[in-house]
Design an enzyme around this catalytic site. Sequence first.
Site, short mmCIF file in Angstrom:
data_model
loop_
_atom_site.label_atom_id
_atom_site.label_comp_id
_atom_site.label_asym_id
_atom_site.label_seq_id
_atom_site.Cartn_x
_atom_site.Cartn_y
_atom_site.Cartn_z
N PRO A 150 -6.77 -26.27 -0.51
CG PRO A 150 -8.98 -26.64 -1.14
CD PRO A 150 -8.09 -25.77 -0.25
CB CYS A 151 -2.40 -26.87 -3.18
SG CYS A 151 -1.86 -27.91 -2.12
#
Length: 187
Positions: A150-151
Site C-alpha cells: 500500500p504505497c
Amino acid sequence: MSLTPSAPISSAPSPEPIHWLVIPTIFGSMLIAVSAKGLCRLSWDEGEEQLAARFPSAQLVAGGAWAADIAPLIAAIVAGDFILEHDQPLSFKLDLRGTDFQRRVWDYLLTIPRGQTRSYADISRALDISGGDRAVGSANGANPVAIIVPCHRVIRSDGSLGGYAWGLDVKQALLKREGALQADLFG
C-alpha cells in the site's frame, strides 16, 4: 572420415514465463502479471509493451492461467469489495523484484494498517535512514504491486498527499475509502 555437425548445445536457460492479463477496474484498466514465484506486477494503464520492457528476458503468456486465477481477488480488492488488512496473510505469494533497500521499504509499507498513513520521514526514521525521505519516496514510487503493497498510504510530513504514480485522484479515492481521509477534506 567425415565429420557431421551436431546440433548446437544451448546452455541458455529457458525464459521465465510471466502470465498476464488486463482487467477493467474503477480506476481504469489494470495489468496483472504473475510469475511462478507470485504476483510480480500490478499497474494501471500498462500493457504487454511495458511489461516486456520490465521483464525483457521473460516469456510473456497473455491471458495465462496464473494471472486468471488471481484476477477476481485483485478486482475485488481494487473495487473495495475485499478488504486486505496489514496483519492478514495474503492468499497468494508476491514476487517483489527490487534492490535490498526497496524491499525494506516495501516490507515496511505492508505494516501500515488500513485507515492509517505514514510520511516519508516516518518511514525513513523507522528504517533508520538518515535524511532518506527522498530515497524512501523513490522506493515507494518503484513499488511493483500497487494496492497490495500500500504505497498510497504514504503522504508528506505536512499531511498533503504527495505524489502517486497512478494519479493523486486514485490515491485520494483509496485513502478516503480506507478511512484515512475525511470524505470532504479534498473535495
